[in-house]
Design an enzyme around this catalytic site. Structure first.
Site, short mmCIF file in Angstrom:
data_model
loop_
_atom_site.label_atom_id
_atom_site.label_comp_id
_atom_site.label_asym_id
_atom_site.label_seq_id
_atom_site.Cartn_x
_atom_site.Cartn_y
_atom_site.Cartn_z
N HIS A 94 0.22 -4.25 8.90
CA HIS A 94 0.41 -5.47 8.11
C HIS A 94 1.42 -5.29 7.00
CE1 HIS A 94 -2.76 -3.80 5.30
NE2 HIS A 94 -1.98 -4.38 4.42
N ASP A 97 -4.56 -1.87 12.97
CA ASP A 97 -3.64 -2.00 11.84
C ASP A 97 -2.94 -0.67 11.55
OD1 ASP A 97 -2.28 -3.03 9.69
OD2 ASP A 97 -4.05 -3.30 8.41
N GLN A 116 -5.08 -3.88 -3.86
CA GLN A 116 -3.71 -4.31 -3.60
C GLN A 116 -2.72 -3.24 -4.03
OE1 GLN A 116 -6.05 -6.56 -4.26
NE2 GLN A 116 -5.74 -7.46 -2.26
N GLY A 117 -1.72 -3.02 -3.20
CA GLY A 117 -0.74 -1.98 -3.46
C GLY A 117 -1.06 -0.68 -2.76
N ASP A 118 -2.32 -0.53 -2.30
CA ASP A 118 -2.75 0.69 -1.62
C ASP A 118 -2.63 0.58 -0.10
OD1 ASP A 118 -3.47 2.08 -3.97
OD2 ASP A 118 -5.34 0.96 -4.07
N SER A 119 -2.35 -0.62 0.42
CA SER A 119 -2.25 -0.82 1.87
C SER A 119 -1.37 0.24 2.52
CB SER A 119 -1.65 -2.19 2.16
OG SER A 119 -2.63 -3.19 2.17
#
Length: 297
Positions: free
Chosen positions: A96, A143, A232-235
């Site tokens: 993603h 993913d 958020q930001g760790d994906s």
């Protein structure tokens, strides 16, 4: 996932990052929803990173990669996802993070601790992006994606992966570590410049299915507890374990999605890197078969 407002159809954990043509890969906002992929499947989560973690010293995680929108700005502002060095010429991340993007729009830096310190780590251009074929067909549980680098990263040990088809490393209750530059505050967005880490407990498939009806135990794993989670930001970043008597780390997960950050009863969901089905089905596309050959799988 955490994508641009133009992609705002499903949730993920991506940070804000402007891309060369002016498109935005990440979203930094104060709303409860987050941006997502082209095939929505998961509930939104607030806009934050590693929750409950601590800062780490320079060189602590040489295998860690930051995905950056290519440009001249501060790397801290351009970072939108994490990743890990899987082979000298391959970075593994979440699908993603990169689905629909072009290699020329991205670069990655491996082994950097403080994003703004341009003298740290190894910067590489991306020559190809390989998204898992099932994710590309709308099955968001798969993913995972691979960035092929323009030249190898040498002198750095890549992550190890669990033996495909085993679950010994994801026993419920076992502790794993998640790292990244994601949001650290559940109230006010705060994206750190220095990498952070948090230890999280593995959660059983039964508990995870109760929290997320779309959870697929064949290719996913859950981890986290109230107050400790990725965000958020760790994906795309790694969840890993260190084993007694073994060198390096064993990456068991890739940060994928979750409902909120570090909320009670809502652990983070990760792509399980020890899933036999994940690797077997990677060969359903020509690009996937190429990656499998490259990795010797």
């Amino acid at each position: 996932m955490r994508l641009s407002p133009a992609h705002r159809t499903a949730p993920r954990r991506i940070a804000a990052a402007a891309i060369a043509a002016g498109a935005v890969l990440g979203l930094v906002g104060t709303s409860a929803g987050t941006a997502g992929a082209a095939t929505p499947a998961h509930p939104g989560r607030p806009d934050k990173p590693i929750i409950g973690g601590t800062e780490k010293p320079v060189g602590a995680y040489p295998f860690m990669a930051a995905l950056l929108a290519k440009g001249r700005g501060n790397p801290h502002d351009r970072q939108f996802c994490g990743g890990s060095l899987l082979e000298p010429g391959v970075v593994m991340t979440a699908a993603h993070c990169v689905v629909g993007e072009q290699p020329k729009q991205l670069e990655t830096v491996v082994g950097r601790t403080v994003l703004s310190k341009k003298n740290q780590g190894h910067v590489r251009n991306v020559t190809d992006i390989v998204v898992h074929p099932r994710y590309a067909r709308g099955q968001e549980a798969y993913d995972i994606a691979f960035l092929i680098l323009d030249k190898p990263v040498t002198g750095t040990a890549p992550v190890n992966l669990p033996t495909a088809g085993t679950d010994a490393l994801i026993r419920p209750g076992a502790k794993a570590t998640v790292i990244g530059w994601g949001n650290t505050d559940t109230e006010v967005p705060n994206y750190p410049d220095r990498i952070r880490a948090v230890d999280v407990p593995i959660v059983s498939h039964i508990e995870c299915k109760a929290s997320y009806p779309g959870y697929d135990k064949k290719v996913n794993v859950c981890a986290g507890v109230e107050g400790k989670d990725s965000c958020q930001g760790d994906s795309g970043g790694p969840m890993f374990r260190k084993l007694p008597g073994r060198r390096g780390v064993y990456q068991v997960g890739i940060v994928s999605y979750g409902d909120g950050c570090a909320a009670q009863g809502a652990p983070g969901v990760y792509t399980y890197t020890g899933s036999a089905k994940l690797w077997d089905t990677l060969g359903e596309s020509a690009q996937g078969r190429k990656v499998k050959r490259l990795l010797g799988r």
